[in-house]
Design a protein around this motif. Structure first.
Motif, mmCIF file in Angstrom:
data_model
loop_
_atom_site.group_PDB
_atom_site.id
_atom_site.type_symbol
_atom_site.label_atom_id
_atom_site.label_comp_id
_atom_site.label_asym_id
_atom_site.label_seq_id
_atom_site.Cartn_x
_atom_site.Cartn_y
_atom_site.Cartn_z
ATOM 1 N N VAL A 125 0.868 -1.172 0.000
ATOM 2 C CA VAL A 125 0.000 0.000 0.000
ATOM 3 C C VAL A 125 0.905 1.222 0.000
ATOM 4 N N VAL A 126 0.705 2.104 -0.963
ATOM 5 C CA VAL A 126 1.550 3.278 -1.082
ATOM 6 C C VAL A 126 0.692 4.528 -0.916
ATOM 7 N N LEU A 127 1.070 5.384 0.039
ATOM 8 C CA LEU A 127 0.416 6.676 0.230
ATOM 9 C C LEU A 127 1.350 7.754 -0.296
ATOM 10 N N ARG A 128 0.796 8.737 -1.007
ATOM 11 C CA ARG A 128 1.612 9.831 -1.538
ATOM 12 C C ARG A 128 0.944 11.163 -1.223
ATOM 13 N N VAL A 129 1.710 12.058 -0.625
ATOM 14 C CA VAL A 129 1.261 13.421 -0.372
ATOM 15 C C VAL A 129 2.439 14.339 -0.657
ATOM 16 N N ALA A 130 2.183 15.349 -1.493
ATOM 17 C CA ALA A 130 3.263 16.252 -1.909
ATOM 18 C C ALA A 130 4.417 15.415 -2.464
ATOM 19 N N ASP A 131 5.624 15.563 -1.900
ATOM 20 C CA ASP A 131 6.771 14.800 -2.402
ATOM 21 C C ASP A 131 7.128 13.633 -1.483
ATOM 22 N N LEU A 132 6.205 13.271 -0.591
ATOM 23 C CA LEU A 132 6.428 12.145 0.313
ATOM 24 C C LEU A 132 5.748 10.891 -0.215
ATOM 25 N N GLU A 133 6.409 9.752 -0.027
ATOM 26 C CA GLU A 133 5.842 8.456 -0.392
ATOM 27 C C GLU A 133 5.996 7.508 0.790
ATOM 28 N N MET A 134 4.880 6.890 1.197
ATOM 29 C CA MET A 134 4.894 5.958 2.318
ATOM 30 C C MET A 134 4.482 4.577 1.832
ATOM 31 N N ARG A 135 5.328 3.577 2.080
ATOM 32 C CA ARG A 135 5.013 2.180 1.767
ATOM 33 C C ARG A 135 4.711 1.471 3.075
ATOM 34 N N LEU A 136 3.446 1.053 3.229
ATOM 35 C CA LEU A 136 2.996 0.582 4.530
ATOM 36 C C LEU A 136 3.572 -0.775 4.901
ATOM 37 N N ILE A 137 3.585 -1.730 3.978
ATOM 38 C CA ILE A 137 4.076 -3.065 4.319
ATOM 39 C C ILE A 137 5.592 -3.052 4.520
ATOM 40 N N LYS A 138 6.297 -2.316 3.697
ATOM 41 C CA LYS A 138 7.751 -2.193 3.882
ATOM 42 C C LYS A 138 8.101 -1.278 5.051
ATOM 43 N N HIS A 139 7.110 -0.526 5.539
ATOM 44 C CA HIS A 139 7.315 0.398 6.657
ATOM 45 C C HIS A 139 8.418 1.395 6.305
ATOM 46 N N VAL A 141 9.253 5.402 4.537
ATOM 47 C CA VAL A 141 8.849 6.728 4.061
ATOM 48 C C VAL A 141 10.030 7.347 3.343
ATOM 49 N N SER A 142 9.783 7.891 2.168
ATOM 50 C CA SER A 142 10.890 8.455 1.408
ATOM 51 C C SER A 142 10.455 9.700 0.642
ATOM 52 N N LYS A 143 11.454 10.513 0.321
ATOM 53 C CA LYS A 143 11.294 11.664 -0.568
ATOM 54 C C LYS A 143 12.371 11.529 -1.625
ATOM 55 N N SER A 144 11.961 11.366 -2.879
ATOM 56 C CA SER A 144 12.903 11.043 -3.949
ATOM 57 C C SER A 144 13.655 9.781 -3.535
ATOM 58 N N LYS A 145 14.953 9.849 -3.327
ATOM 59 C CA LYS A 145 15.709 8.667 -2.921
ATOM 60 C C LYS A 145 16.176 8.755 -1.467
ATOM 61 N N THR A 146 15.638 9.731 -0.746
ATOM 62 C CA THR A 146 16.010 9.907 0.653
ATOM 63 C C THR A 146 14.982 9.236 1.548
ATOM 64 N N LYS A 199 10.577 18.085 12.665
ATOM 65 C CA LYS A 199 12.031 18.222 12.558
ATOM 66 C C LYS A 199 12.589 17.268 11.514
ATOM 67 N N LYS A 200 12.107 16.040 11.504
ATOM 68 C CA LYS A 200 12.612 15.050 10.546
ATOM 69 C C LYS A 200 12.180 15.386 9.127
ATOM 70 N N LEU A 201 10.971 15.895 8.969
ATOM 71 C CA LEU A 201 10.523 16.326 7.638
ATOM 72 C C LEU A 201 11.330 17.528 7.160
ATOM 73 N N ASP A 202 11.582 18.465 8.070
ATOM 74 C CA ASP A 202 12.402 19.633 7.716
ATOM 75 C C ASP A 202 13.794 19.213 7.269
ATOM 76 N N ALA A 203 14.345 18.181 7.925
ATOM 77 C CA ALA A 203 15.717 17.749 7.640
ATOM 78 C C ALA A 203 15.877 17.204 6.231
ATOM 79 N N ILE A 204 14.781 16.718 5.627
ATOM 80 C CA ILE A 204 14.876 16.220 4.242
ATOM 81 C C ILE A 204 14.269 17.212 3.250
ATOM 82 N N GLY A 205 14.027 18.438 3.724
ATOM 83 C CA GLY A 205 13.581 19.497 2.821
ATOM 84 C C GLY A 205 12.091 19.583 2.608
ATOM 85 N N THR A 206 11.311 18.859 3.421
ATOM 86 C CA THR A 206 9.845 18.938 3.311
ATOM 87 C C THR A 206 9.353 19.770 4.481
ATOM 88 N N THR A 207 9.299 21.084 4.292
ATOM 89 C CA THR A 207 8.979 21.988 5.383
ATOM 90 C C THR A 207 7.527 22.456 5.308
#
Length: 223
Positions: A125-139, A141-146, A199-207
């Motif tokens: 299951v993949v959730l996407r909002v803005a530039d964030l992607e969350m894969r639920l079974i793999k647990h 969360v990534s932005k691009s390749k970060t 803080k963690k979102l800010d650290a990868i540029g998603t402010t």
């Protein structure tokens, strides 16, 4: 997944809880059928792991009450009872799986993954909002390749916000879905987790993704 363990063997219960949390799940623990029912009614769980030989209410009675209350949370029975009639009885009362004790923990994890996939149309299951992607079974969360490193609670909190992106999520709803029915609403635990997540979102540029609606709750901004 948010999983409730209803198990009166306390050492085994702690072992299951620790193992689930090490594999990315949020796990709550109760030791009686009555207590478990109260948690299910208010906790909004994805899965219940249910022993059958419980004090107060047996696991069979818990399943009967779940059905009579109209609660549809999936239940996996974990029991030393191997009588085929007992297995059939548990499944007929609405359980989705039956794992006999003693069991291999990796088998439990595998069965949980199967249950996760039953609710999806693909491998994850993949959730996407803005530039964030969350894969639920793999647990993951990534932005691009970060990849974003999150605790289990932070992951569950972000999942809730992403599922309801653009909508108000109240503190009460967060307490019910990410913590448990007996959560202390007077604490600042939710605010602390929101702060750490920002803080963690800010650290990868998603402010500025998480918006605070004063005295109401939080909202994940959408593009």
């Amino acid at each position: 997944m948010k999983i409730l363990i209803i198990e009166d063997e306390r050492k085994l219960a702690r072992f299951i809880k620790q193992g689930l949390e090490q594999h990315g799940h949020v796990a709550d623990l109760t030791h009686s059928g009555s207590e478990g029912l109260n948690h299910i009614a208010g906790g909004l769980y994805d899965l219940v792991l249910l022993d059958l030989m419980l004090p107060g209410q047996t696991g069979f009675e818990v399943l009967q009450n779940l059905r009579s209350f109209g609660l549809t949370v999936p239940v996996m029975i974990l029991s030393a009872l191997s009588d085929p009639d007992k297995v059939v009885q548990g499944l007929d009362l609405g359980a989705v799986d039956y794992l006999r004790k003693p069991f291999d923990f990796n088998e439990l994890l595998a069965r949980i993954r199967v249950l996760q996939r039953r609710t999806t149309t693909g491998d994850d299951v993949v959730l996407r909002v803005a530039d964030l992607e969350m894969r639920l079974i793999k647990h993951e969360v990534s932005k691009s390749k970060t990849t974003l490193e999150l605790t289990n609670r932070e992951f569950a909190l972000l999942e809730l916000l992403m599922r309801k992106a653009g909508q108000l999520v109240t503190k009460n709803e967060i307490a019910e879905k990410v913590w448990s029915v007996d959560f202390d609403m007077g604490s600042n635990v939710i605010e602390v987790h929101i702060y750490q997540l920002r803080k963690k979102l800010d650290a990868i540029g998603t402010t500025g993704l998480i918006e605070t609606l004063i005295s109401r709750g939080y909202r994940l901004k959408t593009p």
